[in-house]
Design an enzyme around this catalytic site. Sequence first.
Site, PDB file in Angstrom:
ATOM      1  N   ASN A  30       4.835  -1.795  -5.785  1.00 14.65           N
ATOM      2  CA  ASN A  30       4.189  -1.896  -4.469  1.00 14.65           C
ATOM      3  C   ASN A  30       5.247  -1.888  -3.374  1.00 14.65           C
ATOM      4  OD1 ASN A  30       4.940  -4.743  -3.783  1.00 14.65           O
ATOM      5  ND2 ASN A  30       3.726  -5.183  -5.611  1.00 14.65           N
ATOM      6  N   ARG A  31       4.807  -1.895  -2.141  1.00 12.03           N
ATOM      7  CA  ARG A  31       5.697  -1.684  -1.002  1.00 12.03           C
ATOM      8  C   ARG A  31       6.311  -2.946  -0.422  1.00 12.03           C
ATOM      9  NH1 ARG A  31       5.331   3.498   0.572  1.00 12.03           N
ATOM     10  NH2 ARG A  31       3.363   4.588   0.140  1.00 12.03           N
TER      11      ARG A  31
END
Length: 235
Positions: A30-31
Amino acid sequence: AQNGLLAGRRVVVTAGGTREPLDPVRYLGNRSSGKQGVALAAAAAAAGAQVHLIAGIMEVAAPEGAAGITVERVETAEELHNAVASAGDEADLLLMAAAVADFRPADYTEAKIKKTEDGVDPVIHLQRNPDILSATVRRRAERGTGPTVIVGFAAETGDAANDPLDLAQAKLLRKGCELLVLNRVGEGLVFGQDDTEIHILASFGVQGLLGEADPLHVTGSKQEAARAVVERAGE
Ligand code: C5P
């Protein structure tokens, strides 16, 4: 106001994202940049705490060698879960800023997944990861001992039917932690940015102990947000 607020206290911070392997070369991630978690670790150390930072995958450097901070690296949600169960259970204050993958690939493939000639593309089955925050709150209740204050984080966009603050309030209840930090997310907001906007919500149990407004609204850098969270958690 900061200095000495957390003197002698053990603080565990989780930061960054998790990486869930699919095969030896691929993963789901994820970011999360890790900026907010690293800022929390720095703010807690500045307030006099002994900080243990459990760092997942981060864009920013881990504060290796910083005064008052020890760093442990993890990759998967399961590794993070185990690290929190050992260090987090013994902490006075647990700040769960990590973006934990809710799901992992159900099957890890030992050999790299290949394209096939039959035109059938692979399907990835996902399996739920444990909710580390809820599990920690549960263990504390079972053991009768554990962190005095557990802080959860929530990134919410909200939608036409749901105000992000209402979603955060529901999450605070569901998770059973003392404080919940709401991050408004959406186009260009929060992820990887230097500035942030948070609301700090308190559970019914601790609301009465706080003199100030609830929820507390803070805008500014992630460092300023971190100081506000540390101050509220130390109250
Ligand atoms: O449910 P949601 O992912 O929105 O909750 C966010 C909070 O719960 C964060 O504090 C995050 O670190 C924690 N969390 C967790 N384990 C998961 C998912 C989220 O501890 N599997």
